[in-house]
Motif scaffolding. Structure first.
Motif, PDB file in Angstrom:
ATOM      1  N   ASP A 160       0.806  -1.222   0.000  1.00  0.00           N
ATOM      2  CA  ASP A 160       0.000   0.000   0.000  1.00  0.00           C
ATOM      3  C   ASP A 160       0.841   1.276   0.000  1.00  0.00           C
ATOM      4  O   ASP A 160       0.322   2.364   0.259  1.00  0.00           O
ATOM      5  CB  ASP A 160      -0.922   0.034   1.234  1.00  0.00           C
ATOM      6  CG  ASP A 160      -1.927  -1.102   1.243  1.00  0.00           C
ATOM      7  OD1 ASP A 160      -2.377  -1.484   0.142  1.00  0.00           O
ATOM      8  OD2 ASP A 160      -2.249  -1.612   2.339  1.00  0.00           O
ATOM      9  N   LEU A 161       2.134   1.154  -0.286  1.00  0.00           N
ATOM     10  CA  LEU A 161       3.031   2.295  -0.110  1.00  0.00           C
ATOM     11  C   LEU A 161       3.381   3.032  -1.396  1.00  0.00           C
ATOM     12  O   LEU A 161       4.161   3.985  -1.371  1.00  0.00           O
ATOM     13  CB  LEU A 161       4.321   1.837   0.588  1.00  0.00           C
ATOM     14  CG  LEU A 161       4.143   1.439   2.054  1.00  0.00           C
ATOM     15  CD1 LEU A 161       5.393   0.754   2.579  1.00  0.00           C
ATOM     16  CD2 LEU A 161       3.818   2.653   2.913  1.00  0.00           C
ATOM     17  N   ASN A 162       2.830   2.644  -2.524  1.00  0.00           N
ATOM     18  CA  ASN A 162       3.090   3.384  -3.765  1.00  0.00           C
ATOM     19  C   ASN A 162       2.617   4.825  -3.617  1.00  0.00           C
ATOM     20  O   ASN A 162       1.484   5.084  -3.202  1.00  0.00           O
ATOM     21  CB  ASN A 162       2.383   2.724  -4.953  1.00  0.00           C
ATOM     22  CG  ASN A 162       3.213   1.586  -5.528  1.00  0.00           C
ATOM     23  OD1 ASN A 162       4.425   1.691  -5.650  1.00  0.00           O
ATOM     24  ND2 ASN A 162       2.550   0.488  -5.866  1.00  0.00           N
ATOM     25  N   GLY A 163       3.505   5.767  -3.957  1.00  0.00           N
ATOM     26  CA  GLY A 163       3.185   7.186  -3.821  1.00  0.00           C
ATOM     27  C   GLY A 163       3.318   7.716  -2.402  1.00  0.00           C
ATOM     28  O   GLY A 163       3.123   8.904  -2.168  1.00  0.00           O
ATOM     29  N   LYS A 164       3.653   6.849  -1.444  1.00  0.00           N
ATOM     30  CA  LYS A 164       3.800   7.264  -0.041  1.00  0.00           C
ATOM     31  C   LYS A 164       5.278   7.512   0.272  1.00  0.00           C
ATOM     32  O   LYS A 164       6.178   7.090  -0.452  1.00  0.00           O
ATOM     33  CB  LYS A 164       3.261   6.187   0.899  1.00  0.00           C
ATOM     34  CG  LYS A 164       1.819   5.779   0.632  1.00  0.00           C
ATOM     35  CD  LYS A 164       0.843   6.885   0.939  1.00  0.00           C
ATOM     36  CE  LYS A 164      -0.600   6.392   0.804  1.00  0.00           C
ATOM     37  NZ  LYS A 164      -1.575   7.470   1.045  1.00  0.00           N
ATOM     38  N   ARG A 165       5.509   8.166   1.393  1.00  0.00           N
ATOM     39  CA  ARG A 165       6.871   8.456   1.840  1.00  0.00           C
ATOM     40  C   ARG A 165       7.216   7.522   3.007  1.00  0.00           C
ATOM     41  O   ARG A 165       6.495   7.472   4.001  1.00  0.00           O
ATOM     42  CB  ARG A 165       6.990   9.916   2.264  1.00  0.00           C
ATOM     43  CG  ARG A 165       6.805  10.906   1.106  1.00  0.00           C
ATOM     44  CD  ARG A 165       6.421  12.283   1.607  1.00  0.00           C
ATOM     45  NE  ARG A 165       5.126  12.251   2.303  1.00  0.00           N
ATOM     46  CZ  ARG A 165       4.549  13.303   2.859  1.00  0.00           C
ATOM     47  NH1 ARG A 165       5.148  14.483   2.820  1.00  0.00           N
ATOM     48  NH2 ARG A 165       3.385  13.193   3.462  1.00  0.00           N
ATOM     49  N   LEU A 166       8.312   6.814   2.872  1.00  0.00           N
ATOM     50  CA  LEU A 166       8.700   5.770   3.824  1.00  0.00           C
ATOM     51  C   LEU A 166      10.060   6.081   4.417  1.00  0.00           C
ATOM     52  O   LEU A 166      11.014   6.366   3.703  1.00  0.00           O
ATOM     53  CB  LEU A 166       8.742   4.418   3.107  1.00  0.00           C
ATOM     54  CG  LEU A 166       9.193   3.208   3.925  1.00  0.00           C
ATOM     55  CD1 LEU A 166       8.174   2.875   5.013  1.00  0.00           C
ATOM     56  CD2 LEU A 166       9.404   2.002   3.012  1.00  0.00           C
TER      57      LEU A 166
ATOM     58  N   ALA B  83       5.076   6.453   6.769  1.00  0.00           N
ATOM     59  CA  ALA B  83       5.306   5.185   7.460  1.00  0.00           C
ATOM     60  C   ALA B  83       6.793   5.031   7.767  1.00  0.00           C
ATOM     61  O   ALA B  83       7.647   5.685   7.156  1.00  0.00           O
ATOM     62  CB  ALA B  83       4.823   4.013   6.605  1.00  0.00           C
ATOM     63  N   VAL B  84       7.073   4.170   8.733  1.00  0.00           N
ATOM     64  CA  VAL B  84       8.447   3.794   9.090  1.00  0.00           C
ATOM     65  C   VAL B  84       8.524   2.279   9.006  1.00  0.00           C
ATOM     66  O   VAL B  84       7.563   1.581   9.362  1.00  0.00           O
ATOM     67  CB  VAL B  84       8.800   4.255  10.521  1.00  0.00           C
ATOM     68  CG1 VAL B  84      10.221   3.837  10.888  1.00  0.00           C
ATOM     69  CG2 VAL B  84       8.622   5.766  10.672  1.00  0.00           C
ATOM     70  N   THR B  85       9.663   1.756   8.562  1.00  0.00           N
ATOM     71  CA  THR B  85       9.795   0.300   8.488  1.00  0.00           C
ATOM     72  C   THR B  85      11.087  -0.189   9.109  1.00  0.00           C
ATOM     73  O   THR B  85      12.143   0.435   8.969  1.00  0.00           O
ATOM     74  CB  THR B  85       9.696  -0.198   7.030  1.00  0.00           C
ATOM     75  OG1 THR B  85       9.607  -1.626   7.034  1.00  0.00           O
ATOM     76  CG2 THR B  85      10.899   0.232   6.189  1.00  0.00           C
TER      77      THR B  85
END
Length: 277
Positions: A140-146, A188-190
């Protein structure tokens, strides 16, 4: 003459007292050598964290239990910071007796050090803001900042395997990633789930763990190469900690309120690493 005898007797008594004190000091010095030096993280809440003179976290709980089983009291444990890049060197140089610092067992690391354990099978996961409902997993992280820590491969794994349009941001520490998440700079953070759970527990309800791990990381106790006898003793301590319920209690105490549960398909593990043939 009586005065002279009295002075002589006093001098003898004083000399005996000095010798006795010296003997006591020698005994005390000898006993102070009964120490064990353990490497941990100092900057991972819930895992390995130093605040003032207090050390907390799941790694610390396991390390303390192992040390006690090896015959060391809590006050005989010397805690030493073990940054990720220095762990192998610290063991090779014998700066520490063992390391528990979210230290995954890998074939590459086993070329220079050995491991006992595992004492936990963690998994890569995601940390998001508490009100986020759109990020349910790495896809779900496409286009998101990680955000991840400089030098970590966690974010790269997501970009290569799950969301190739994710925007990556690096910070020197996970605490700084968490700050970026608070402020909306990233989405998000991983990293490993237990590390993220520690950050969540430290966030006063502002952050949450997604809770869907997508890798397996076998946390081991780093020891000197070839020390199979120590590995056997450490493994016995870990297995005892699990069988008595102390392991589960340590998980709960260090991740309280985060919803973290170790993946039951892999946890609790059986410690049998490093015992030789």
């Amino acid at each position: 003459m009586t005065k002279l005898l009295a002075k002589t007797a006093a001098a003898v008594l004083a000399a005996v007292s000095v010798l006795s004190l010296a003997a006591c000091g020698s005994s005390s010095a000898d006993s102070s050598d009964h120490k064990i030096t353990i490497g941990i993280k100092f900057d991972q809440p819930g895992v390995g964290f130093k605040k003032g003179g207090t050390y907390t976290g799941f790694d610390v709980s396991v390390a303390r239990y192992i040390a006690n089983q090896l015959g060391y009291k809590d006050y005989e444990i010397v805690w030493k910071e073990a940054p990720s890049k220095q762990r192998e060197a610290m063991l090779q140089n014998r700066d520490v007796d063992m390391i528990l610092a979210s230290y995954s067992i890998t074939d590459d690391r086993k070329k220079t050090v050995d491991f006992a354990g595992p004492y936990l099978v963690a998994g890569q996961d995601l940390l998001v803001r508490a009100d986020n409902t759109t990020i349910q997993g790495p896809e779900d992280l496409n286009g998101k900042r990680l955000c991840s820590v400089t030098g970590s491969t966690s974010a790269v794994v997501i970009k290569e395997k799950y969301s190739n349009q994710v925007q990556l941001m690096e910070q020197p520490s996970y605490a700084e990633c968490a700050t970026a998440l608070f402020s909306g700079i990233v989405d998000a953070v991983t990293t490993d789930n237990i590390i993220l759970a520690g950050l969540a527990s430290n966030s006063r309800g502002r952050l949450k763990l997604v809770g869907k791990p997508f890798t397996q990381e076998y946390y081991g106790v780093g020891i000197h190469k070839g020390d199979h006898d120590l590995a056997k003793k450490i493994n016995a301590a870990i297995n005892k900690m699990i069988s008595t319920g102390d392991w589960e209690q340590a998980i709960e105490e260090n991740t309280q309120g985060t919803g973290f549960t170790p993946d039951p398909a892999y946890n609790p593990p059986t410690a049998n690493e490093g015992e030789g043939n």
